[in-house]
Structures are given as structure tokens and as C-alpha cells.
Design an enzyme around this catalytic site. Structure first.
Site, PDB file in Angstrom:
ATOM      1  N   TYR A  56       0.848  -1.204   0.000  1.00 10.55           N
ATOM      2  CA  TYR A  56       0.000   0.000   0.000  1.00 10.55           C
ATOM      3  C   TYR A  56       0.865   1.227   0.000  1.00 10.55           C
ATOM      4  O   TYR A  56       1.741   1.358   0.857  1.00 10.55           O
ATOM      5  CB  TYR A  56      -0.914   0.031   1.228  1.00 10.55           C
ATOM      6  CG  TYR A  56      -2.009  -1.016   1.247  1.00 10.55           C
ATOM      7  CD1 TYR A  56      -2.369  -1.749   0.132  1.00 10.55           C
ATOM      8  CD2 TYR A  56      -2.697  -1.275   2.427  1.00 10.55           C
ATOM      9  CE1 TYR A  56      -3.385  -2.706   0.194  1.00 10.55           C
ATOM     10  CE2 TYR A  56      -3.718  -2.221   2.489  1.00 10.55           C
ATOM     11  CZ  TYR A  56      -4.047  -2.930   1.359  1.00 10.55           C
ATOM     12  OH  TYR A  56      -5.052  -3.870   1.420  1.00 10.55           O
TER      13      TYR A  56
HETATM   14  N1  LIG Z   1      -7.366  -7.688   1.076  1.00 11.20           N
HETATM   15  C1  LIG Z   1      -7.538  -6.907   0.032  1.00 11.20           C
HETATM   16  O1  LIG Z   1      -7.269  -7.269  -1.115  1.00 11.20           O
HETATM   17  C2  LIG Z   1      -8.090  -5.515   0.245  1.00 11.20           C
HETATM   18  C3  LIG Z   1      -8.629  -4.793  -0.834  1.00 11.20           C
HETATM   19  C4  LIG Z   1      -9.125  -3.509  -0.597  1.00 11.20           C
HETATM   20  C5  LIG Z   1      -9.073  -2.962   0.674  1.00 11.20           C
HETATM   21  N2  LIG Z   1      -8.517  -3.682   1.699  1.00 11.20           N
HETATM   22  C6  LIG Z   1      -8.437  -3.116   3.066  1.00 11.20           C
HETATM   23  O2  LIG Z   1      -9.706  -2.647   3.417  1.00 11.20           O
HETATM   24  C7  LIG Z   1      -9.619  -1.281   3.852  1.00 11.20           C
HETATM   25  C8  LIG Z   1     -10.900  -0.584   3.498  1.00 11.20           C
HETATM   26  O3  LIG Z   1     -11.086  -0.635   2.098  1.00 11.20           O
HETATM   27  P1  LIG Z   1     -11.749   0.565   1.325  1.00 11.20           P
HETATM   28  O4  LIG Z   1     -10.909   1.775   1.528  1.00 11.20           O
HETATM   29  O5  LIG Z   1     -12.035   0.125  -0.057  1.00 11.20           O
HETATM   30  O6  LIG Z   1     -13.051   0.721   2.244  1.00 11.20           O
HETATM   31  P2  LIG Z   1     -14.398   1.441   2.239  1.00 11.20           P
HETATM   32  O7  LIG Z   1     -14.678   1.633   3.680  1.00 11.20           O
HETATM   33  O8  LIG Z   1     -15.386   0.740   1.385  1.00 11.20           O
HETATM   34  O9  LIG Z   1     -14.096   2.841   1.507  1.00 11.20           O
HETATM   35  C9  LIG Z   1     -13.326   3.818   2.096  1.00 11.20           C
HETATM   36  C10 LIG Z   1     -13.633   5.137   1.402  1.00 11.20           C
HETATM   37  O10 LIG Z   1     -15.020   5.342   1.461  1.00 11.20           O
HETATM   38  C11 LIG Z   1     -15.290   6.689   1.697  1.00 11.20           C
HETATM   39  N3  LIG Z   1     -15.979   6.753   2.998  1.00 11.20           N
HETATM   40  C12 LIG Z   1     -15.639   6.137   4.168  1.00 11.20           C
HETATM   41  N4  LIG Z   1     -16.501   6.438   5.123  1.00 11.20           N
HETATM   42  C13 LIG Z   1     -17.422   7.246   4.558  1.00 11.20           C
HETATM   43  C14 LIG Z   1     -18.569   7.881   5.047  1.00 11.20           C
HETATM   44  N5  LIG Z   1     -18.931   7.749   6.314  1.00 11.20           N
HETATM   45  N6  LIG Z   1     -19.293   8.639   4.185  1.00 11.20           N
HETATM   46  C15 LIG Z   1     -18.932   8.769   2.905  1.00 11.20           C
HETATM   47  N7  LIG Z   1     -17.822   8.199   2.370  1.00 11.20           N
HETATM   48  C16 LIG Z   1     -17.084   7.445   3.200  1.00 11.20           C
HETATM   49  C17 LIG Z   1     -13.975   7.424   1.722  1.00 11.20           C
HETATM   50  O11 LIG Z   1     -13.718   7.907   0.405  1.00 11.20           O
HETATM   51  P3  LIG Z   1     -12.947   9.296   0.160  1.00 11.20           P
HETATM   52  O12 LIG Z   1     -11.536   9.073   0.640  1.00 11.20           O
HETATM   53  O13 LIG Z   1     -13.046   9.483  -1.321  1.00 11.20           O
HETATM   54  O14 LIG Z   1     -13.675  10.352   0.944  1.00 11.20           O
HETATM   55  C18 LIG Z   1     -13.016   6.322   2.099  1.00 11.20           C
HETATM   56  O15 LIG Z   1     -11.699   6.547   1.634  1.00 11.20           O
HETATM   57  C19 LIG Z   1      -8.384  -0.732   3.158  1.00 11.20           C
HETATM   58  O16 LIG Z   1      -7.862   0.380   3.853  1.00 11.20           O
HETATM   59  C20 LIG Z   1      -7.475  -1.931   3.208  1.00 11.20           C
HETATM   60  O17 LIG Z   1      -6.836  -1.978   4.484  1.00 11.20           O
HETATM   61  C21 LIG Z   1      -8.059  -4.943   1.504  1.00 11.20           C
END
Ligand SMILES: NC(=O)c1ccc[n+]([C@@H]2O[C@H](COP(=O)([O-])OP(=O)(O)OC[C@H]3O[C@@H](n4cnc5c(N)ncnc54)[C@H](OP(=O)(O)O)[C@@H]3O)[C@@H](O)[C@H]2O)c1
Length: 331
Positions: A56
Site C-alpha cells: 500500500y
Molecule cells: N485484502 C484486500 O485485497 C483488500 C482490498 C481492498 C481494501 N482492503 C483493506 O480494506 C480497507 C478498506 O477498504 P476501502 O478503503 O475500499 O473501504 P471502504 O470503507 O469501502 O471505503 C473507504 C472510502 O469510502 C469513503 N468513505 C468512508 N466512510 C465514509 C462515510 N462515512 N461517508 C462517505 N464516504 C465514506 C472514503 O472515500 P474518500 O476518501 O473518497 O472520501 C473512504 O476513503 C483498506 O484500507 C485496506 O486496508 C483490503
């Protein structure tokens, strides 16, 4: 904050918060001061389960990644934290060189050979500034390497004390089962924690993915759900549960992969239950996941303290049996 146990079947189980915080964008899209504020807020709210990976976020600047682990290492040191936090990291998907296109990433993954695992773990220990990785996942499959080699190398890290618990992400169910069987037969530690995408809207399973023509391997499949039911010590850490903001933000509307049959009805049920509970759709999704069976720990990303607080408030939201049934049965 509620807590639950991961690695319950091992000699080294850990108590982790019912909500996990993703650090994927920390040090790249989310600058370090904002990342520190989000981490401090999470800790103050009783959160202790934090997720990163050694790659990351390489795609942000065409580098090989490592920014997120480095930020977490500096945060942990600056706050004098030790065992209060459980920082999970992953290896296997770090590009072996810089300047890779996203579509070509599988060809340049470091992979899961014994040598790659030893080198990657050493580097993660350094970036995180710790003597033991709390939880280490195999990030993606590596079909080039015999599973027995991967299993032995990961087991050796636990035996040597460099790793506490092992986990697996984005692997087909049969590989998870076979790796766990190999570990058990060899008397070494095996995968105890899963990390797969799961949300309330159903992700289509019929679309090819860049990593597999048979469909996206990162979904918590029916096979995995059934496997977890038979192995109740397993827990899934559900990544991207908020679809990057897709439930609430027109600028983040879910794409083709969420056009599965039944999703329109599910969105209707979500809106209805959100209104009834005076919660936001994001909170209902997280509450639904936290009460899911087999068990899930939602893993949310946040780029501000306000976003994180919305997710934290979901821990206090309890859905009634009737509300849960209506969410489950919408199709
Ligand atoms: N194992 C894997 O292959 C894999 C793959 C993907 C992710 N992950 C892990 O999962 C974690 C979470 O994934 P993700 O970032 O895709 O998660 P997510 O929680 O679906 O999306 C996070 C994004 O959603 C928006 N967000 C979050 N809370 C919000 C709210 N209350 N209201 C409106 N928008 C909101 C923000 O976007 P903005 O920044 O644009 O505001 C934030 O950056 C990652 O940090 C990583 O550690 C693992």
C-alpha cells in the site's frame, strides 16, 4: 466498543475491536497528519484492529508501496504503543519493480515463495518498527509456487516468533482448505483469519476479474461461508464494506459489478431500515455485517475523522431480528 477474539484455536489469540480500520491510503492519498488524527480517534474510541499491506499504496505514485506501513510504524512509535493495537499486514502482492501498470500487477507480484515470504516479512517488521507482526496475511494467490512451500515458510515465521497469527486474503476456498490441511499435517501454524470483500449489496460473480477469468477471487464466496460454518473459529475481516462511499455518494455510485439481481430490492430495504433506525445507510450496512453469520469484522477506510465517526457509531446500532430478516430476504 465491542471486542471479539481472533485466532481462538491458537496458543496466541488476540482481542480485537468489532470494527477494523483500513490504512491503505495512509501516507499517500491521506497525508500523514490526517492519518495520525484518524488513528488517534480510532484508538480513543476503543478501536485497536488496524489493517495495512506491504504494497500500500504502490499504485498512487507508481512506486513499490510501503507508505502505509511506514506511517503506522511512526504512529505506533510516537504514541508509545505496544500490544494495545493489533496491526495486520499482508505480503505477496508487492510489485518487484516500480512503474507497473495496475492491469499488469499480477505478473510482477513478489509472490509467495519461501524466499519472497522471508524477505517481505523482514521488510514489514522494519517498516512497522516491531519485533513481531501481529497478524500476517497471504495477500493474493501465487499459483507458481507449491502450496506446501508457502505453508512451511509462513509456519516458520510463527515458530520463530516473527509473526503472531496467520491469515489469508483473496484465495479460492479450496486453496484455503488445502493450505490449512497441509499446515495441520506438518504441525505448523495455518491460516486463522480470512480477509475477503463483503458488503450488503451483492457483488456479481459472473464477471471476469484481472486476477481470474473465473471471476473475482476476493469475494466471500458461498464455499467460504460454508467452510467458515464448519470451522467456527474462523472469522472474516470484510474489506471495502462501504463500497468506497457508494451507498451514500453520487460521485461514488457502484459500478457494473453491483448490478446483481436483487440489489435494487436490497437498496430499498436498506433505505427503509435506515429510516426506521434513524441511522445512515452506511451504518445499517456495518451493523448488518457485524451481526452476520458466519461472523464478519467490517474493515472500513476513512479519509477524515468524521467519516470514521459515522462508522464507529454503527457499533452501537443493533438491528432487530425482524429488521435483519427483511434485509436478508430482500431480493
Ligand atoms: N485484502 C484486500 O485485497 C483488500 C482490498 C481492498 C481494501 N482492503 C483493506 O480494506 C480497507 C478498506 O477498504 P476501502 O478503503 O475500499 O473501504 P471502504 O470503507 O469501502 O471505503 C473507504 C472510502 O469510502 C469513503 N468513505 C468512508 N466512510 C465514509 C462515510 N462515512 N461517508 C462517505 N464516504 C465514506 C472514503 O472515500 P474518500 O476518501 O473518497 O472520501 C473512504 O476513503 C483498506 O484500507 C485496506 O486496508 C483490503
Amino acid at each position: 466498543m465491542r471486542h471479539l477474539t481472533i485466532g481462538a484455536a491458537t496458543a496466541a489469540p488476540r482481542r480485537v475491536s468489532a470494527l477494523a480500520l483500513g490504512a491503505m491510503r495512509f501516507g499517500t492519498a491521506t497525508p500523514e497528519p490526517a492519518a495520525f488524527a484518524i488513528l488517534d480517534h480510532f484508538l480513543a474510541a476503543g478501536g485497536n484492529f488496524i489493517d495495512t499491506a506491504n504494497n500500500y499504496a504502490w499504485w498512487h505514485d507508481g512506486s513499490r508501496g510501503g507508505h502505509s506501513e511506514a506511517v503506522l510504524g511512526r504512529w505506533r512509535a510516537s504514541r508509545g504503543l505496544t500490544d494495545e493495537v493489533v496491526i495486520a499486514t499482508k505480503l505477496g502482492a508487492r510489485p518487484t519493480r516500480a512503474g507497473v501498470e495496475f492491469a499488469d500487477r499480477a505478473a510482477v507480484d513478489e509472490g509467495l515463495s519461501a524466499a519472497a515470504i522471508r524477505a517481505a516479512a523482514r521488510e514489514s517488521l522494519e517498516r512497522l518498527g516491531v519485533e513481531r507482526l501481529d497478524l500476517l496475511y497471504a495477500h493474493v494467490e501465487d499459483p507458481r509456487v507449491p502450496l506446501a512451500e508457502t505453508v512451511a515458510a509462513l509456519g516458520a515465521l510463527v515458530a520463530g516468533g516473527e509473526v503472531g497469527l496467520l491469515g489469508v486474503s483473496n484465495h479460492r476456498a479450496w486453496r484455503v482448505e488445502r493450505a490449512r490441511a497441509l499446515a495441520s499435517a506438518a504441525g505448523v501454524a495455518g491460516y486463522e483469519v480470512l480477509q475477503y470483500h463483503r458488503s450488503y449489496l451483492q457483488h456479481r460473480t459472473d464477471l471476469p476479474s484481472p486476477r481470474s477469468r473465473f471471476g473475482e477471487p476476493g469475494l466471500l464466496s458461498a464455499d467460504l461461508c460454508d467452510y467458515m460454518t464448519a470451522e467456527p473459529d474462523l472469522v472474516n475481516v470484510a474489506y471495502s464494506p462501504l463500497l468506497a462511499g457508494g451507498y451514500t455518494r453520487p460521485d461514488k455510485a457502484p459500478g457494473e459489478e453491483y448490478t446483481a439481481a436483487g440489489n435494487a430490492a436490497r437498496l430499498g430495504a436498506l433505505t427503509e431500515i435506515a429510516r426506521e433506525t434513524d441511522a445512515t445507510p452506511n451504518q445499517v450496512v456495518l451493523a448488518w455485517l457485524m451481526g452476520d453469520s458466519p461472523p464478519s469484522i467490517p474493515l472500513v477506510g476513512a479519509s477524515s475523522v468524521d467519516q470514521l465517526q459515522e462508522s464507529l457509531d454503527a457499533v452501537e446500532l443493533t438491528l432487530s431480528a425482524d429488521q435483519r430478516a427483511r434485509l436478508d430476504e430482500a431480493r
